[in-house]
Design a protein around this motif. Structure first.
Motif, mmCIF file in Angstrom:
data_model
loop_
_atom_site.group_PDB
_atom_site.id
_atom_site.type_symbol
_atom_site.label_atom_id
_atom_site.label_comp_id
_atom_site.label_asym_id
_atom_site.label_seq_id
_atom_site.Cartn_x
_atom_site.Cartn_y
_atom_site.Cartn_z
ATOM 1 N N GLN A 9 37.586 55.040 29.017
ATOM 2 C CA GLN A 9 36.278 54.685 29.555
ATOM 3 C C GLN A 9 36.337 53.375 30.329
ATOM 4 O O GLN A 9 35.646 53.208 31.336
ATOM 5 C CB GLN A 9 35.255 54.600 28.421
ATOM 6 C CG GLN A 9 34.814 55.951 27.882
ATOM 7 C CD GLN A 9 34.147 56.803 28.938
ATOM 8 O OE1 GLN A 9 33.209 56.366 29.609
ATOM 9 N NE2 GLN A 9 34.614 58.029 29.112
ATOM 10 N N LEU A 10 37.156 52.435 29.872
ATOM 11 C CA LEU A 10 37.284 51.178 30.603
ATOM 12 C C LEU A 10 37.951 51.403 31.957
ATOM 13 O O LEU A 10 37.545 50.825 32.973
ATOM 14 C CB LEU A 10 38.080 50.162 29.780
ATOM 15 C CG LEU A 10 38.173 48.748 30.356
ATOM 16 C CD1 LEU A 10 36.787 48.175 30.636
ATOM 17 C CD2 LEU A 10 38.941 47.837 29.406
ATOM 18 N N ALA B 183 32.301 50.071 27.472
ATOM 19 C CA ALA B 183 33.387 51.022 27.735
ATOM 20 C C ALA B 183 34.539 50.786 26.768
ATOM 21 O O ALA B 183 35.113 51.739 26.226
ATOM 22 C CB ALA B 183 33.866 50.889 29.176
ATOM 23 N N ALA B 184 34.876 49.519 26.529
ATOM 24 C CA ALA B 184 35.965 49.214 25.601
ATOM 25 C C ALA B 184 35.597 49.592 24.175
ATOM 26 O O ALA B 184 36.433 50.096 23.419
ATOM 27 C CB ALA B 184 36.318 47.731 25.689
ATOM 28 N N VAL B 185 34.341 49.384 23.796
ATOM 29 C CA VAL B 185 33.883 49.787 22.460
ATOM 30 C C VAL B 185 33.951 51.301 22.321
ATOM 31 O O VAL B 185 34.373 51.832 21.289
ATOM 32 C CB VAL B 185 32.455 49.274 22.190
ATOM 33 C CG1 VAL B 185 31.917 49.846 20.883
ATOM 34 C CG2 VAL B 185 32.435 47.749 22.130
ATOM 35 N N LEU B 186 33.548 52.023 23.374
ATOM 36 C CA LEU B 186 33.614 53.484 23.353
ATOM 37 C C LEU B 186 35.057 53.951 23.219
ATOM 38 O O LEU B 186 35.353 54.900 22.479
ATOM 39 C CB LEU B 186 32.986 54.050 24.622
ATOM 40 C CG LEU B 186 32.936 55.578 24.759
ATOM 41 C CD1 LEU B 186 32.194 56.199 23.585
ATOM 42 C CD2 LEU B 186 32.261 55.971 26.066
ATOM 43 N N ASP B 187 35.972 53.281 23.911
ATOM 44 C CA ASP B 187 37.390 53.636 23.783
ATOM 45 C C ASP B 187 37.878 53.418 22.358
ATOM 46 O O ASP B 187 38.784 54.114 21.885
ATOM 47 C CB ASP B 187 38.237 52.797 24.751
ATOM 48 C CG ASP B 187 38.111 53.267 26.188
ATOM 49 O OD1 ASP B 187 37.850 54.465 26.396
ATOM 50 O OD2 ASP B 187 38.273 52.433 27.090
ATOM 51 N N GLY B 188 37.277 52.448 21.659
ATOM 52 C CA GLY B 188 37.640 52.201 20.269
ATOM 53 C C GLY B 188 37.024 53.179 19.301
ATOM 54 O O GLY B 188 37.268 53.099 18.088
#
Length: 402
Positions: free
Chosen positions: A72-73, A317-322
């Motif tokens: 996502q990022l 986006a980074a949180v979603l990737d996590g």
């Protein structure tokens, strides 16, 4: 989350660079094309642009060869570049609703469903529509999905679907549809349950009653009111599990809200570029516009809003990737980014005066499109209300444990 580090990959930078170059050199000259109408670019124009994107190697850039997906990022880096023109996402196949529908089918569909419904979307050979929202006049589902009235009832190994949908983006000209319908009778007082169904379009049981005249004009097919009568869908076209439609809606909508933020950040960036150039070349009262404090400060505020919006997008986006992005985070991003980008677009119009409200530049359209974005995928007020409910819930739970 405060310690999260945003790392941009070389892969994303390289893809984004090619997408930006394509949008700036190939797509932007099409913005004055007569085939850009009040209900979006024509099918002929979509095909032409996607053919050029395919030849340039930038079609569907967020999905990799072999079916893999950028993080996502990484997607944020690419989609912001695709949004530098309202036609950009359409040309490179990162536009709504297709981008969100591709994500949903990719995560939820069977192998057979992916081959039949997803592959043509990824290839840019087909468009899709997501049939969820219903007319307010009928008391149907809008921001409150529990009001869903479109019904789906079993008939052997098929489902029969009836109902009316509204604001269905891209329904005219779409080849793939995802229909959300109430799949339990609800006569016993049970909570409303929904199921999603994949359908081929056009279908004689799905009738477009009218295309709405709306403030925005960037999405092919516009936004339609659709009547569904006696639509028969076999069991093997149920997307995911029966009665799990609301869960899958969040699988789609949380990332989709963020994707909207990414694309419109690119559009607001372009409007800011145009307004800044205007202010640096236009003179009034003996000096450049940008040297007047009122104008210069507006452009400085634009720079701040754009930077803060980008930070919010990248953080979510980074949180979603996590694997931990929830509805609260996506709601915060939708509210903060949509409102910030609208301020940017509004200031651009103001800086440019009469030119800003004319169609001599793309600034006027960007203003209209971002104004609509503040409503689509949930109005600002609904997201704030959702956040307030969570605050109340968390606070009361904390008081009970003290």
């Amino acid at each position: 989350m405060s310690s999260m580090e945003v790392v941009r990959t070389e892969r994303a930078r390289e893809i984004a660079s090619r997408v930006e170059a394509f949008v700036r050199t190939v797509v932007i000259p099409y913005e004055r094309d007569a085939r850009c109408g009040s209900h979006g670019p024509s099918e002929e124009l979509v095909r032409e642009l996607r053919g050029k994107a395919r030849a340039a190697g930038v079609l569907t850039p967020h999905i990799l060869a072999g079916g893999g997906h950028l993080t996502q990022l990484e997607t944020a880096t690419v989609l912001k570049c695709s949004g530098l023109s309202p036609l950009g996402p359409v040309a490179v196949n990162t536009a709504a609703p297709d981008e969100g529908n591709m994500l949903l089918i990719g995560k939820t569909g069977t192998d057979a469903q992916k081959a039949r419904f997803l592959a043509p979307l990824v290839a840019g050979d087909a468009r899709s529509a997501f049939f969820m929202t219903e007319p307010a006049a009928d008391g149907g589902a809008g921001s409150d999905p529990s009001m869903l009235k479109t019904s789906a009832r079993r008939d052997g190994n098929h489902w029969i679907i009836d109902g009316t949908k509204a604001f269905i983006t891209g329904a005219e000209g779409a080849s793939v549809g995802i229909v959300m319908a109430r799949s339990n009778a609800g006569d016993d007082g049970d909570k409303v349950k929904a199921t999603m169904f994949l359908v081929d379009l056009p279908n004689p049981a799905i009738r477009l009653e009218r295309i709405l005249d709306t403030i925005d004009s960037s999405m092919p097919g516009g936004h339609a009111v659709v009547r569904i009568e006696g639509l028969r869908v076999p069991d093997d076209q149920v997307l995911g599990e029966v009665h799990e439609g609301f869960k899958y809606a969040q699988v789609r909508l949380s990332p989709a809200r963020l994707s909207h933020c990414m694309r419109w950040h690119g559009a607001a960036t372009r409007a800011h570029e145009i307004a800044t150039q205007y202010a640096c070349t236009r003179q009034a009262f003996g000096k450049l516009l940008i040297d007047h404090e009122g104008v210069g400060f507006m452009l400085a505020e634009n720079t701040i809003d754009l930077q803060q919006a980008e930070l919010m997008i990248d953080w979510c986006a980074a949180v979603l990737d996590g694997g931990s992005l929830g509805t609260s985070e996506s709601s915060m991003a939708k509210v903060a980014v949509a409102d910030a980008l609208f301020r940017v677009a509004d200031r651009c119009v103001q800086v440019m005066g009469g030119t800003g409200v004319s169609r001599d530049t793309i600034v006027e359209q960007v203003f209209r499109e971002i104004r609509a974005f503040r409503i689509y995928d949930g109005p600002t007020e609904v997201h704030k209300w959702s956040l307030a409910k969570k605050l109340k819930r968390d606070t009361l739970a904390g008081l009970q444990t003290d």
